[in-house]
Design a protein around this motif. Structure first.
Motif, mmCIF file in Angstrom:
data_model
loop_
_atom_site.group_PDB
_atom_site.id
_atom_site.type_symbol
_atom_site.label_atom_id
_atom_site.label_comp_id
_atom_site.label_asym_id
_atom_site.label_seq_id
_atom_site.Cartn_x
_atom_site.Cartn_y
_atom_site.Cartn_z
ATOM 1 N N SER A 79 -0.616 -0.021 10.588
ATOM 2 C CA SER A 79 0.813 0.052 10.880
ATOM 3 C C SER A 79 1.155 1.422 11.444
ATOM 4 N N SER A 82 5.351 2.934 8.843
ATOM 5 C CA SER A 82 5.765 2.118 7.710
ATOM 6 C C SER A 82 6.295 3.023 6.605
ATOM 7 N N GLN A 84 7.020 1.724 3.633
ATOM 8 C CA GLN A 84 6.735 1.048 2.369
ATOM 9 C C GLN A 84 5.766 1.829 1.474
ATOM 10 N N PRO A 85 4.744 2.502 1.997
ATOM 11 C CA PRO A 85 3.897 3.295 1.098
ATOM 12 C C PRO A 85 4.670 4.392 0.366
ATOM 13 N N GLY A 116 9.109 -2.200 -2.548
ATOM 14 C CA GLY A 116 8.046 -1.680 -1.690
ATOM 15 C C GLY A 116 7.005 -2.730 -1.352
ATOM 16 N N TRP A 120 6.408 -4.318 2.367
ATOM 17 C CA TRP A 120 5.096 -4.179 2.991
ATOM 18 C C TRP A 120 4.530 -5.537 3.399
ATOM 19 N N GLU A 123 6.730 -6.947 6.392
ATOM 20 C CA GLU A 123 7.070 -5.929 7.390
ATOM 21 C C GLU A 123 7.039 -6.472 8.816
#
Length: 132
Positions: A79, A82, A84-85, A116, A120, A123
């Motif tokens: 990705s 992102s 989300q991490p 999260g 993810w 996404e």
């Protein structure tokens, strides 16, 4: 991939010997248990890699005559951007802080972790990254 499987299996043998030596010498249960769990993890990873190596073609690292450039090329898709991490990292940090400070912090960390993970997983199903 064969060489990685062998390396992990040899590593598991080493960790097993060290776990026995550490357990006999120190008589400390937490470290001994952690070493035996590390042994189990090494066996699982080594078995997976050895099992998978039989199913895939030989790679450059399995060939003694190979050059570094033989494995050049595309590695995979990652990705590009992102967030989300970051959410998972914050939620995980709060969860581990909850173990140390108080379990009530889990009420705040669980929704952050779930958001999260949800973000993810989905996404590429929305927005500019949506696949047709």
């Amino acid at each position: 991939m064969k060489i990685q499987g062998k390396m992990f299996l040899w590593l598991s043998l080493f960790v097993l010997i060290m776990a026995v030596v550490y357990g006999v010498w120190s008589k400390e249960p937490a470290g001994t248990t952690a070493l035996f769990l590390a042994f189990g993890l090494c066996v699982m990873v080594g078995y997976y890699l050895a099992f998978t190596a039989r199913r895939v073609d030989a790679m450059a690292q399995d060939n003694d005559e190979a050059d570094v450039a033989d494995e050049a090329g595309e590695v995979g898709f990652f990705s590009p951007h992102s967030w989300q991490p970051l959410a998972l990292g914050i939620g995980g940090a709060l969860a581990f802080m909850g173990v140390a400070v108080g379990w009530w912090i889990m009420y705040f960390s669980a929704p952050i972790i779930l958001v999260g993970i949800w973000g993810w997983v989905f996404e590429y199903y929305r927005g500019e990254n949506q696949t047709q």
